[in-house]
Design a protein around this motif. Structure first.
Motif, PDB file in Angstrom:
ATOM      1  N   PRO A 156      82.683  87.540  25.379  1.00 30.51           N
ATOM      2  CA  PRO A 156      82.151  87.602  24.001  1.00 30.51           C
ATOM      3  C   PRO A 156      81.058  88.652  23.796  1.00 30.51           C
ATOM      4  O   PRO A 156      80.527  89.051  25.007  1.00 30.51           O
ATOM      5  N   TYR A 157      81.085  89.353  22.802  1.00 26.70           N
ATOM      6  CA  TYR A 157      80.501  90.413  22.470  1.00 26.70           C
ATOM      7  C   TYR A 157      79.407  90.315  21.460  1.00 26.70           C
ATOM      8  O   TYR A 157      79.379  89.284  20.657  1.00 26.70           O
ATOM      9  N   ARG A 158      78.089  90.874  21.608  1.00 24.11           N
ATOM     10  CA  ARG A 158      76.946  90.670  20.277  1.00 24.11           C
ATOM     11  C   ARG A 158      77.480  91.599  19.233  1.00 24.11           C
ATOM     12  O   ARG A 158      78.268  92.385  19.250  1.00 24.11           O
ATOM     13  N   ASN A 159      76.922  91.013  18.218  1.00 23.06           N
ATOM     14  CA  ASN A 159      76.930  91.608  16.820  1.00 23.06           C
ATOM     15  C   ASN A 159      75.704  92.370  16.234  1.00 23.06           C
ATOM     16  O   ASN A 159      75.321  92.720  15.251  1.00 23.06           O
ATOM     17  N   HIS A 160      74.551  92.426  17.276  1.00 20.67           N
ATOM     18  CA  HIS A 160      73.361  93.128  16.923  1.00 20.67           C
ATOM     19  C   HIS A 160      72.855  93.716  18.089  1.00 20.67           C
ATOM     20  O   HIS A 160      73.343  93.676  19.331  1.00 20.67           O
ATOM     21  N   VAL A 161      71.721  94.652  17.860  1.00 25.53           N
ATOM     22  CA  VAL A 161      71.217  95.425  19.162  1.00 25.53           C
ATOM     23  C   VAL A 161      70.177  94.743  19.480  1.00 25.53           C
ATOM     24  O   VAL A 161      69.348  94.405  18.717  1.00 25.53           O
ATOM     25  N   VAL A 162      70.058  94.246  20.823  1.00 17.62           N
ATOM     26  CA  VAL A 162      68.718  93.649  21.372  1.00 17.62           C
ATOM     27  C   VAL A 162      67.444  94.296  21.180  1.00 17.62           C
ATOM     28  O   VAL A 162      67.314  95.600  21.294  1.00 17.62           O
ATOM     29  N   LEU A 163      66.528  93.514  20.679  1.00 18.15           N
ATOM     30  CA  LEU A 163      65.261  93.694  20.487  1.00 18.15           C
ATOM     31  C   LEU A 163      64.955  94.712  19.296  1.00 18.15           C
ATOM     32  O   LEU A 163      63.924  95.281  18.879  1.00 18.15           O
ATOM     33  N   GLN A 164      66.111  94.926  18.498  1.00 14.93           N
ATOM     34  CA  GLN A 164      65.715  95.953  17.527  1.00 14.93           C
ATOM     35  C   GLN A 164      66.482  95.274  16.097  1.00 14.93           C
ATOM     36  O   GLN A 164      66.083  95.696  15.077  1.00 14.93           O
ATOM     37  N   GLU A 165      67.164  94.376  16.404  1.00 13.89           N
ATOM     38  CA  GLU A 165      67.861  93.812  15.171  1.00 13.89           C
ATOM     39  C   GLU A 165      67.973  91.958  15.420  1.00 13.89           C
ATOM     40  O   GLU A 165      67.774  91.673  16.639  1.00 13.89           O
ATOM     41  N   ASN A 166      67.637  91.396  14.305  1.00  9.09           N
ATOM     42  CA  ASN A 166      67.731  89.868  14.468  1.00  9.09           C
ATOM     43  C   ASN A 166      69.152  89.520  15.190  1.00  9.09           C
ATOM     44  O   ASN A 166      70.039  89.997  14.869  1.00  9.09           O
ATOM     45  N   ALA A 167      68.807  88.442  15.813  1.00  5.27           N
ATOM     46  CA  ALA A 167      70.089  87.787  16.542  1.00  5.27           C
ATOM     47  C   ALA A 167      71.025  87.478  15.523  1.00  5.27           C
ATOM     48  O   ALA A 167      70.871  86.858  14.442  1.00  5.27           O
ATOM     49  N   GLN A 168      72.249  87.542  16.115  1.00  9.74           N
ATOM     50  CA  GLN A 168      73.514  87.201  15.236  1.00  9.74           C
ATOM     51  C   GLN A 168      74.438  86.490  16.037  1.00  9.74           C
ATOM     52  O   GLN A 168      74.495  86.523  17.530  1.00  9.74           O
ATOM     53  N   HIS A 169      75.469  86.028  15.553  1.00  8.05           N
ATOM     54  CA  HIS A 169      76.401  85.261  16.357  1.00  8.05           C
ATOM     55  C   HIS A 169      77.342  86.148  17.133  1.00  8.05           C
ATOM     56  O   HIS A 169      77.270  87.363  16.810  1.00  8.05           O
ATOM     57  N   VAL A 170      78.006  85.475  18.367  1.00  9.97           N
ATOM     58  CA  VAL A 170      78.691  86.664  19.106  1.00  9.97           C
ATOM     59  C   VAL A 170      80.217  86.302  18.739  1.00  9.97           C
ATOM     60  O   VAL A 170      80.621  85.548  17.973  1.00  9.97           O
ATOM     61  N   SER A 171      81.000  87.381  18.796  1.00  9.49           N
ATOM     62  CA  SER A 171      82.579  87.699  18.655  1.00  9.49           C
ATOM     63  C   SER A 171      83.165  87.377  20.034  1.00  9.49           C
ATOM     64  O   SER A 171      82.727  87.807  21.041  1.00  9.49           O
ATOM     65  N   ARG A 172      84.341  86.532  19.652  1.00  7.14           N
ATOM     66  CA  ARG A 172      85.312  86.550  20.983  1.00  7.14           C
ATOM     67  C   ARG A 172      86.710  86.964  20.224  1.00  7.14           C
ATOM     68  O   ARG A 172      87.154  86.740  19.251  1.00  7.14           O
ATOM     69  N   PHE A 173      87.135  88.016  21.263  1.00  6.79           N
ATOM     70  CA  PHE A 173      88.683  88.373  20.823  1.00  6.79           C
ATOM     71  C   PHE A 173      89.790  87.983  21.979  1.00  6.79           C
ATOM     72  O   PHE A 173      89.571  87.838  23.155  1.00  6.79           O
ATOM     73  N   ILE A 174      90.690  87.459  21.331  1.00 10.28           N
ATOM     74  CA  ILE A 174      91.731  87.068  22.148  1.00 10.28           C
ATOM     75  C   ILE A 174      93.004  87.307  21.762  1.00 10.28           C
ATOM     76  O   ILE A 174      93.356  87.214  20.707  1.00 10.28           O
ATOM     77  N   ALA A 175      93.824  87.983  22.599  1.00  5.21           N
ATOM     78  CA  ALA A 175      95.268  88.305  22.411  1.00  5.21           C
ATOM     79  C   ALA A 175      96.241  87.525  23.277  1.00  5.21           C
ATOM     80  O   ALA A 175      95.770  86.779  24.222  1.00  5.21           O
TER      81      ALA A 175
END
Length: 550
Positions: free
Chosen positions: A207-226
């Motif tokens: 899973p990967y973040r959708n925000h920059v840590v300590l710079q932006e408010n926390a957002q949900h994570v994304s999961r890519f599945i092939a």
């Protein structure tokens, strides 16, 4: 459904092996219980005679899919023939083609964005390819609102280029795999789950973040599945099962929880990269072609409205002096296949019912109206549905809607609009006033939902800032309701839709309580009655009618 999870199955390339897929699905459901839907990415149809013969069994109804199945369009020229057009439609019982690109929102609130096919490498794009304009339109429709946080699910056939950056490596050729435009789309739409296929590989990225840590408010994570191909000899995973609570129903704190193995976004570029890349992969603004019509009916219609003080030229010329139809049009709008009762220039139109004429639209009293102030908003030119209108026509239609809301409000009524784009060749936006003391907006919404369920139809609620054009590409049959609260309900028509459904709901006991007026043919008026009703309505509406302003 509240915060009840939706049970979803996702499959990779089926390539025509429908019986194998559905046997596997039935075995899973027998073991773990019923799933709500099956989503298929990649190439659904096969090209072998065996695959085509197998599809015919489902198409004819000899066999039936055991679960509501939604598929993407062709990913190769060979399978284009299986899709009647670029618009979504039901291909067989329980098997629905979503369309070229768009947004699908279920009754649970689960929001699913999708793009069919491969990225076009040439112009004009082949039928099995998407263009940058397709992606721009999809992004704009979803992200234009300030409340946009992301989508629950993104379905694409192609992988996003570079998705493996900062994560685990897939078993594919990373030099040639994937589309940069799909990567940019995923970055913008922030899907909680993104599924793709076409590479014959199974890959679940960390899973990967959708925000920059300590710079932006926390957002949900994304999961890519092939996912791999159905029944592949290497026995790679081709079916993925999961439960998901729609984002709109989740507690924000729960939504943004970060798992321990989360990584940076693979699509984040360094500041240096951003400065070097001036042009985005696709623009999120599109120009709409301009189309104008000018009419003046004052000569034919004694007391009929002229619109804008009657100052519009009546010799067939526009304000720039050109005759109608001489403008070079970037896009040809649909023309009537025969006589049209609603094109204002047509000899068939019943001009005595016209209440107001603008530049692009007009308002007319409904034939056999539900109530004395039941009207239609119609485009002057020939358009089949709202989703086909050019921007100037949409703008004036919105202006008429706003004006009618104010007019009804002065009469103690709320404004309900509906459109049926099915077995009709000219757009008719029905506008029905409902007295405030009859029922609440919630009562009306519930009446539509309940009566739809009784007829085995699922009315979906459209997110506030979603453009109807993304849900229903031109040519898609649909039914659409707009409540006075701004809430919108939508049903993609599949077959055997009751033509009087909108009227039946509003005429029902729960709303207007005039069930005998559900069918307009049962409450037709004489020509004299229509003349009197229209004159009364025209006089009442005139103080609100912007078309009379000088």
């Amino acid at each position: 459904m509240g915060d009840q999870p939706v049970r979803v199955l996702v499959c990779g390339d089926v390539e025509g092996r429908l019986s194998s897929l559905f046997s596997r699905v039935q075995a899973i459901q027998k073991k773990t219980g019923q799933f709500d839907l099956l989503l298929c990415v990649g190439e659904f149809f096969g090209v072998t005679p065996e695959a085509e013969a197998e599809w015919q069994q489902y198409k004819t109804g000899a066999k039936k899919a055991p679960i509501q199945t939604y598929i993407l369009g062709a990913a190769s020229q060979e399978t284009v023939k299986n899709f009647p057009n670029s618009d979504g439609s039901e291909l067989a019982e329980n098997i629905t083609y979503l369309g070229r690109r768009g947004v699908f929102t279920g009754a649970s609130g689960l929001q699913l964005a999708y793009v069919s096919g491969r990225e076009a490498l040439q112009e004009p794009a082949p039928a099995h390819c998407f263009t940058s304009k397709d992606l721009s339109a999809l992004v704009t429709s979803l992200t234009s609102g300030s409340k946009f946080r992301g989508v629950d699910i993104l379905l694409t056939s192609q992988w996003p280029r570079g998705v493996w950056q900062y994560g685990n490596n897939p078993e594919v050729n990373t030099k040639s795999c994937g589309s940069s435009s799909i990567a940019s789309l995923a970055d913008k739409l922030k899907p909680r789950y993104h599924f793709a296929a076409l590479e014959g590989a199974h890959y679940e990225r960390l899973p990967y973040r959708n925000h920059v840590v300590l710079q932006e408010n926390a957002q949900h994570v994304s999961r890519f599945i092939a996912l791999a191909t159905v029944n592949n000899p290497a026995k790679k995973k081709y079916l993925y099962a999961f439960n998901i609570v729609p984002m709109k129903s989740m507690d924000p704190t729960e939504l943004v929880k970060q798992p321990e193995d989360v990584t940076e976004s693979p699509y984040r570029r360094s500041a240096k990269d951003k400065m070097e890349t001036q042009k985005p992969l696709f623009s999120t603004t599109e120009e709409e072609p301009v189309r104008q019509f000018f009419f003046d009916l004052s000569r034919q219609q004694g007391g009929a409205p002229r619109g804008r003080g009657g100052k519009r030229p009546s010799d067939g010329r526009g304000r720039d002096g050109h005759f109608q139809g001489q403008h070079k049009q970037p896009r040809r709008h649909p023309q009537p296949t025969g006589p049209c009762w609603f094109c204002l220039a047509s000899p068939q139109v019943e001009k005595h019912l016209v209440v107001s004429i603008g530049t692009h639209c007009y308002v007319a009293l409904a034939k056999g109206p539900l109530t004395p102030r039941h009207v239609l908003i119609l485009p002057i030119g020939h358009y089949q549905s709202v989703v086909e209108l050019s921007s100037d026509v949409v703008e004036e239609m919105e202006k008429y809607k706003s004006t009618l809301r104010d007019f009804y409000k002065s009469k103690g009524e709320r404004c309900i609009l509906f459109e049926r784009n099915y077995r009709s060749q000219h757009l008719q936006l029905q506008v029905v006033p409902v007295p405030l003391n009859r029922c609440t907006t919630e009562d009306i919404k519930e009446a539509f939902m309940v009566q739809a369920q009784e007829q085995n139809m699922e009315l979906m609620e459209i997110p506030q800032h979603t453009d109807l054009k993304q849900i229903a590409p031109p040519g898609t049959p649909y039914f659409y309701v707009e409540l006075d609260s701004g809430e919108k309900l939508y049903y993609r028509i599949q077959k055997n839709f009751p033509l009087q459904f909108g009227r039946e709901v509003l005429a029902s006991e729960a709303v207007l309580n005039i069930p005998t007026r559900a069918d307009w043919k049962e409450c037709k008026q004489s020509r004299e009655e229509e003349d009197d009703s229209c004159k009364q309505l025209r006089d009442d509406f005139q103080p609100y009618d912007f078309a009379w302003d000088d």
